[in-house]
Enzyme design. Structure first.
Site, PDB file in Angstrom:
ATOM      1  N   GLU A 249       0.822  -1.774   0.087  1.00  0.00           N
ATOM      2  CA  GLU A 249      -0.122   0.044  -0.018  1.00  0.00           C
ATOM      3  C   GLU A 249       1.035   1.574  -0.310  1.00  0.00           C
ATOM      4  O   GLU A 249       1.716   0.474   0.479  1.00  0.00           O
ATOM      5  CB  GLU A 249      -0.676   0.023   1.354  1.00  0.00           C
ATOM      6  CG  GLU A 249      -0.251  -0.603   2.774  1.00  0.00           C
ATOM      7  CD  GLU A 249      -0.788  -1.115   3.532  1.00  0.00           C
ATOM      8  OE1 GLU A 249      -1.604  -1.316   3.377  1.00  0.00           O
ATOM      9  OE2 GLU A 249      -0.701  -0.320   4.845  1.00  0.00           O
TER      10      GLU A 249
ATOM     11  N   LYS B 274      11.522   3.610  -0.703  1.00  0.00           N
ATOM     12  CA  LYS B 274      11.146   5.073  -0.716  1.00  0.00           C
ATOM     13  C   LYS B 274      11.494   5.820  -1.500  1.00  0.00           C
ATOM     14  O   LYS B 274      11.986   5.260  -2.537  1.00  0.00           O
ATOM     15  CB  LYS B 274      12.180   5.913   0.402  1.00  0.00           C
ATOM     16  CG  LYS B 274      11.966   5.827   1.919  1.00  0.00           C
ATOM     17  CD  LYS B 274      10.590   6.667   2.552  1.00  0.00           C
ATOM     18  CE  LYS B 274      11.086   6.952   3.680  1.00  0.00           C
ATOM     19  NZ  LYS B 274      11.072   7.833   4.207  1.00  0.00           N
TER      20      LYS B 274
ATOM     21  N   CYS C 259      36.339  24.269  20.967  1.00  0.00           N
ATOM     22  CA  CYS C 259      36.831  24.565  22.564  1.00  0.00           C
ATOM     23  C   CYS C 259      38.498  24.194  22.196  1.00  0.00           C
ATOM     24  O   CYS C 259      39.229  24.424  23.145  1.00  0.00           O
ATOM     25  CB  CYS C 259      36.222  23.379  23.179  1.00  0.00           C
ATOM     26  SG  CYS C 259      37.021  21.408  22.630  1.00  0.00           S
TER      27      CYS C 259
END
Ligand code: IVH
Length: 697
Positions: A132, A334, A431
């Protein structure tokens, strides 16, 4: 006169209705059914049976009947779709079974591999799949008890979501009562996606624009924004739709044996299900479906971002089970995202929680895949070299669904010669510590550890995040200030914050300071799994944290576990074992844990699972109060099927007291005797209610 508000033979609560003439009672019942039949024809079948004006007449007739006889109002009356009062906030609810995510397939090879794994897992040559579209909306779960819609929740973290029942009631395509035959006296849970049709989205944006209100970037955002409204009357004005994609229920609720059968059943009950659903066989069937839907995608009225393949036979789904948070029996394939061309304005370096340096392209804003994109990840140094991305380049960017936008490649022909190559700094931009890159790793990391403010900030944000300690209101701007002002170094400092400390900070009024301190205090009662996750141990995500909590049962046991012992936990390999053990070798980590405990952080310790097949096996439980989502009978069933025993009164022999709201004296007794008191969530963890038995997808 006595009426049973529902159809004859139903086990529904019997309502005593005084003073309602039989004819009005019957008329109201007929109107309810008739109005819902027209709602279904209009919103689900897209085939209205009567003109709008006639529908409105039926509706106002029912309204006036209900006004005259308020006892005629049933929870499933169509008049109850709108009108609930705004809520101050959404209540949190536990899902009966977790709402999981799906693994992704992008290439054909991924699909072939999925089918191979399934065939090997089942020992079959050919497997049937239900397929689906993958709707691009928001997942919700709808509970029906005795056929009536009682509770609707968002997905949340998959285990616990927000109660949006009042809002979901306003979605006309969600049936307030199941049509036709349905299991009597049972609970079923229907899952699916709330979304907005593209044409409705355009119309909504026109209305928003005309009213000078905010427009939505895409249908998905519009659907999400509309569903998460505290005022259901606002939701009611938004054109939301629903599509169902799974159903589960008590074992005897008589659901079909296949996923495709369940879809038919959902359609009979009045739910919208995708008309594009099919049953296919083998990898070839999957791939040809992918191509077919890919071609028809633009003509669908709503956005999809892929297709979903599920093993059709539910018993086979159960046999395949889950790995981590995703099922082995299903996968989302996808479609490639939308692409656009834009310019790289700069390449910056972000320092993550584990010190990983990620180069990020700052882009000239471009609208792609439904949103304006201004950043795209470049992953790591090697990736930049491979694609040869330079500052000033024109690049192709792609955005697919919910995935972070990525740079696909460079348009070399558009180079002017002024582009600048990017060099990864050898010192941390935050840092100044050395940047190191292990020989076998693609990622370079800042070696500053928690000395690095960037890492510290990320670690604190992670600690406070929703799926970890869930400290509401502690966002990145606030953490920036707290760390920069050296007010907070460790999670323990965070928990020490009081209203007076927060007073001087930017954007921090008295009210928000008070709320934050309350949220901090609330977060102290947590679960072992959440606490482990909150520590931010490298390679230990949410699902591993749950596994570790269930296996070891206490922080002490976990802290002292050797790497060998750690590897006995299912799904824990050498990398995870080594990071866990390295974490607990650091004196300062142990100190922070001790300080947190002294500050009142409590995680319900749970019985270790290694001694028995299940943590609940041979344990004695006492139930008291009302649990949020399950009946006492269901809780008893869950405990017994996990090998535990439920008894009526608390004694020294009781292992656990499961307490809900309004508990009785049993809770006091348990406290007196120092017996473990747990809630519904811990109970589920204990009995392994997340097992596949409960999942029918
Ligand atoms: S089945 C156990 N079917 O995709 C698997 N999910 O990554 C249950 N989604 O948040 C999911 N369309 O909301 C399934 N036809 C479909 C779907 C679908 C969209 C969403 C779902 C979930 C996500 C999973």
């Amino acid at each position: 006169m006595r009426h049973d508000g529902r159809k004859p033979g139903g086990a529904a609560a019997v309502l005593l209705i005084v003073d309602v003439p039989e004819s009005d009672f019957r008329r109201a019942r007929w109107l309810r059914a008739e109005i819902e039949r027209h709602n279904h024809a209009y919103y689900v079948l897209d085939a209205p049976l009567i003109p709008d004006a006639e529908f409105d007449k039926l509706f106002s007739e029912l309204e006036s009947l209900e006004r005259r006889f308020p006892s005629l109002v049933t929870p499933d009356s169509p008049t109850q779709r709108v009108g609930a009062a705004p809520a101050p906030e959404f209540r949190q609810v536990d899902h009966l079974s977790p709402m999981l995510s799906l693994g992704n397939a992008f290439a054909e090879g991924d699909v072939v591999a999925f089918d191979r794994r399934v065939r090997e897992g089942l020992g079959q040559d050919h497997v049937e799949y239900a397929v689906e579209p993958k709707f691009d909306g928001l997942a919700v779960s709808l509970a029906y008890v005795d056929g009536v819609f009682v509770l609707g929740a968002t997905r949340g973290d998959g285990y616990r979501g927000e109660d949006v029942t009042a809002n979901l009631r306003t979605v006309r395509s969600i049936p307030l009562a199941l049509q036709g035959d349905h299991p009597q006296g049972r609970r079923v849970e229907v899952r699916g996606e709330v979304l907005m049709f593209r044409r409705d989205f355009e119309r909504l944006n026109n209305v928003q624009r005309a009213a000078g209100e905010k427009e939505f970037a895409n249908p998905r955002n519009a659907a999400a924004g509309s569903l998460r409204q505290l005022d259901p009357r606002v939701t009611a004005r938004r054109p939301l739709r629903f599509f169902a994609y799974s159903v589960s229920g008590d074992e005897d609720s008589g659901l079909p044996e296949t996923h495709s059968g369940c879809m038919e059943r959902l359609a009979q009950w009045g739910f919208p299900v995708s008309p594009q659903r099919r049953v296919v066989t083998g990898a070839a069937g999957l791939l040809s479906y992918y191509r077919e839907i890919g071609e028809r995608r633009v003509s669908l009225p709503y956005d999809i971002d892929g297709v979903v393949y599920k093993v059709n036979l539910l018993a086979d789904q159960g046999r395949l089970g889950f790995v981590s948070r995703a099922p082995r029996f299903a996968v989302a394939h996808k479609y490639p995202g939308e692409e656009a061309v834009t310019e790289v304005l700069d390449i910056e370096v972000q320092v993550g929680r584990t010190g990983a340096l990620t180069p990020v392209a700052r882009l000239k804003p471009v609208f792609v895949g439904g949103v304006t994109v201004t950043n795209a990840t470049l992953h790591n140094e090697d990736e930049i070299r491979r694609k040869d991305v330079r500052i000033g380049d024109f690049v192709n960017v792609r955005r697919a669904g919910d995935v972070i936008p990525e740079v696909l490649g460079v348009l070399r022909a558009r180079r002017s010669g002024h582009e600048r190559a990017f060099v990864l700094p050898s010192q941390c931009p935050i840092c100044g510590s050395h940047v190191v890159r292990a020989a076998d790793e693609a990622v370079a990391r800042c070696s500053g550890g928690l000395v690095c403010p960037a890492q510290r900030k990320q670690a604190l944000l992670h600690f406070a995040s929703r799926r970890a300690m869930d400290i509401d209101g502690l966002g990145d701007k606030l953490v920036d200030q707290l760390v920069d002002a050296k007010m907070v170094r460790t999670p323990a400092d965070l928990l020490r914050l009081r209203e007076a400390d927060l007073a001087g900070l930017e954007r921090m009024g008295e009210r928000s300071a008070k709320k934050l301190v309350e949220a901090i205090d609330r977060s102290k009662a947590t679960t072992l799994a959440r606490f482990i996750f909150a520590l931010g141990i490298r390679n230990v995500g949410e699902s591993t944290s749950r596994d570790l909590a269930a296996h070891f049962g206490s922080m002490e046991a976990l802290q002292h576990a050797s790497e060998d012992e750690l590897q006995r936990v299912p799904d824990v390999g050498p990398a995870v074992a080594s990071s866990v053990s390295a974490f607990f070798c650091e004196r300062h980590n142990i100190e922070v844990i001790e300080q947190l405990r002294d500050l009142g952080v409590r995680w319900g310790e749970i019985a270790p699972r290694e001694h028995a097949a299940g943590a609940a096996e041979r344990r004695t439980f006492v139930l008291t109060g009302t649990l949020p989502n399950i009946t006492r009978e269901r809780a008893k069933e869950m405990i017994e099927s996990a090998g535990g025993r439920v008894v009526g009164s608390v004694s020294r022999k009781t292992d656990y007291v499961v307490a809900g709201s309004e508990p009785g004296s049993k809770l006091e007794k348990a406290r007196e005797l120092g017996i473990n008191v747990i809630g519904e969530t811990e109970l589920r963890e204990l009995v392994g209610a997340f097992s596949v038995r409960e999942q029918k997808s």
